[in-house]
Design an enzyme around this catalytic site. Structure first.
Site, PDB file in Angstrom:
ATOM      1  CG  ASP A 170      -4.075  -0.981 -23.973  1.00 12.92           C
ATOM      2  OD1 ASP A 170      -5.081  -1.591 -24.369  1.00 12.92           O
ATOM      3  OD2 ASP A 170      -3.062  -1.530 -23.557  1.00 12.92           O
ATOM      4  NE  ARG A 179      -4.379  -5.859 -22.294  1.00 17.09           N
ATOM      5  CZ  ARG A 179      -4.238  -4.720 -22.988  1.00 17.09           C
ATOM      6  NH1 ARG A 179      -3.276  -3.861 -22.665  1.00 17.09           N
ATOM      7  NH2 ARG A 179      -5.024  -4.446 -24.007  1.00 17.09           N
ATOM      8  CD  GLU A 182      -1.175  -4.611   9.666  1.00 17.62           C
ATOM      9  OE1 GLU A 182      -2.248  -5.213   9.731  1.00 17.62           O
ATOM     10  OE2 GLU A 182      -1.049  -3.501   9.137  1.00 17.62           O
ATOM     11  N   PRO A 221       0.822  -1.210   0.000  1.00 20.37           N
ATOM     12  CG  PRO A 221      -0.252  -1.207   2.077  1.00 20.37           C
ATOM     13  CD  PRO A 221       0.602  -2.036   1.188  1.00 20.37           C
TER      14      PRO A 221
HETATM   15  N1  LIG Z   1      -0.321  -3.302  -4.251  1.00 18.22           N
HETATM   16  C1  LIG Z   1      -0.996  -3.112  -3.342  1.00 18.22           C
HETATM   17  C2  LIG Z   1      -1.910  -2.774  -2.310  1.00 18.22           C
HETATM   18  C3  LIG Z   1      -2.126  -3.318  -1.040  1.00 18.22           C
HETATM   19  C4  LIG Z   1      -1.395  -4.389  -0.318  1.00 18.22           C
HETATM   20  C5  LIG Z   1      -0.304  -5.034  -0.920  1.00 18.22           C
HETATM   21  C6  LIG Z   1       0.407  -5.981  -0.216  1.00 18.22           C
HETATM   22  C7  LIG Z   1       0.044  -6.288   1.099  1.00 18.22           C
HETATM   23  C8  LIG Z   1       0.568  -7.137   2.091  1.00 18.22           C
HETATM   24  C9  LIG Z   1      -0.219  -7.024   3.227  1.00 18.22           C
HETATM   25  N2  LIG Z   1      -1.194  -6.125   2.948  1.00 18.22           N
HETATM   26  C10 LIG Z   1      -2.245  -5.727   3.904  1.00 18.22           C
HETATM   27  C11 LIG Z   1      -1.927  -4.394   4.488  1.00 18.22           C
HETATM   28  C12 LIG Z   1      -2.955  -3.488   4.665  1.00 18.22           C
HETATM   29  C13 LIG Z   1      -2.683  -2.233   5.238  1.00 18.22           C
HETATM   30  C14 LIG Z   1      -1.397  -1.920   5.636  1.00 18.22           C
HETATM   31  C15 LIG Z   1      -1.095  -0.568   6.253  1.00 18.22           C
HETATM   32  N3  LIG Z   1      -1.017  -0.709   7.706  1.00 18.22           N
HETATM   33  C16 LIG Z   1      -2.355  -0.856   8.280  1.00 18.22           C
HETATM   34  C17 LIG Z   1      -2.280  -0.274   9.677  1.00 18.22           C
HETATM   35  C18 LIG Z   1      -0.977   0.487   9.766  1.00 18.22           C
HETATM   36  C19 LIG Z   1      -0.418   0.466   8.342  1.00 18.22           C
HETATM   37  C20 LIG Z   1      -0.368  -2.828   5.464  1.00 18.22           C
HETATM   38  C21 LIG Z   1      -0.648  -4.079   4.871  1.00 18.22           C
HETATM   39  C22 LIG Z   1      -1.068  -5.653   1.685  1.00 18.22           C
HETATM   40  C23 LIG Z   1      -1.792  -4.710   0.974  1.00 18.22           C
HETATM   41  N4  LIG Z   1      -3.140  -2.659  -0.475  1.00 18.22           N
HETATM   42  N5  LIG Z   1      -3.580  -1.712  -1.332  1.00 18.22           N
HETATM   43  C24 LIG Z   1      -2.855  -1.749  -2.460  1.00 18.22           C
HETATM   44  N6  LIG Z   1      -3.013  -0.924  -3.547  1.00 18.22           N
END
Ligand SMILES: N#Cc1c(-c2ccc3ccn(Cc4ccc(CN5CCCC5)cc4)c3c2)n[nH]c1N
Length: 241
Positions: free
Chosen positions: A171, A156, A114, A87
């Site tokens: 695209d 793709r 996380e 994220p």
């Molecule tokens: N690409 C992409 C992604 C992801 C993604 C990608 C990889 C993982 C591995 C684990 N998670 C879950 C997660 C969810 C939230 C947090 C933040 N924390 C929450 C409380 C304090 C900070 C950390 C991990 C993931 C989420 N989410 N959104 C995208 N565009």
């Protein structure tokens, strides 16, 4: 192209073997291997996570398991590009997909909980290119869905995968604009008619009409894309739309 995916939920990636991508794999255009991260655990519980240093919500994925898995999966003459969905990553865009489509090897690391202990990324970056990328400004539960999005967007673009390569060239985003509306038979459906210009056979007028609809749609839905277009991308007519 060879793609390896590391995940604790291998079954999540099963849809990548269906439809178009499945055909590309069968035809040898794409070599996809999905690995169960727990295969590199050594304890009876096959544990992959632990509590975060400094406190905070949830659990963090242990470095030891990832380290051993990446050592094995990333081994070889030419180090792969390691892609870690997060994220907190840089935006994954169509340009990113185009760059990745030129790589011979990609390894995707699907985090859960996380996220992954940062030292895994820092250690890997000592011997291969590592990208932490995000597919959008929303929060998922893990990296698997993001990896499916990225693998599809990259695959793709590989030669021979799309039946009609022109499709990738037209695209959305390829010319910096969203694509306009599309139509097919019947000519009238529920009292809605196909725009007459598309049935005119006048290819210049059709091209102009499509460009105008793309500009309008981009202006209303993604004005940010217009702001990043180079000046020479819009002619005088475009600016009048
Ligand atoms: N690409 C992409 C992604 C992801 C993604 C990608 C990889 C993982 C591995 C684990 N998670 C879950 C997660 C969810 C939230 C947090 C933040 N924390 C929450 C409380 C304090 C900070 C950390 C991990 C993931 C989420 N989410 N959104 C995208 N565009």
């Amino acid at each position: 192209m060879r793609i390896d995916v590391l995940t604790i939920f291998p079954e999540y990636l099963a849809p990548l073997r269906a439809a178009l991508l499945g055909k590309a794999i069968e035809r040898g255009l794409l070599d996809l291997t999905v690995h169960d991260l727990r295969d590199w655990t050594h304890d009876v519980h096959r544990s992959v996570d632990d509590s975060p240093y400094g406190g905070g919500p949830g659990m963090v994925m242990k470095p030891q398991v990832w380290g051993e898995a990446l050592d094995e999966v990333c081994a070889g003459e030419v180090p792969p590009r390691l892609v870690v969905p997060s994220p907190a990553g840089r935006p994954f865009t169509q340009e990113t997909a185009r760059q990745y489509a030129t790589e011979s090897r990609l390894v995707f690391a699907c985090g859960r909980y996380e996220g992954i202990d940062q030292r895994v990324i820092d250690d890997a970056a000592r011997r291969m290119p590592v990208d932490e990328v995000s597919i959008g400004d929303y929060v998922l539960v893990g990296g698997e869905v993001a990896v499916m999005v990225m693998v599809e967007a990259v695959a793709r673009l590989l030669p021979g995968v799309l039946g009609n390569p022109a499709s990738a060239e037209q695209d959305s985003f390829s010319d910096g604009l969203l694509e306009g509306p599309s139509y097919t038979r019947p000519e009238v459906w529920r009292e809605l008619a196909v725009p007459e210009v598309l049935r005119s056979g006048n290819h210049a007028a059709i091209a102009r009409w499509r460009r105008d609809r793309a500009l309008e749609r981009t202006f209303h839905r993604r004005p940010d894309l217009l702001a990043t277009l180079p000046d020479q991308a819009l002619d005088r007519h475009d600016r009048a739309v």
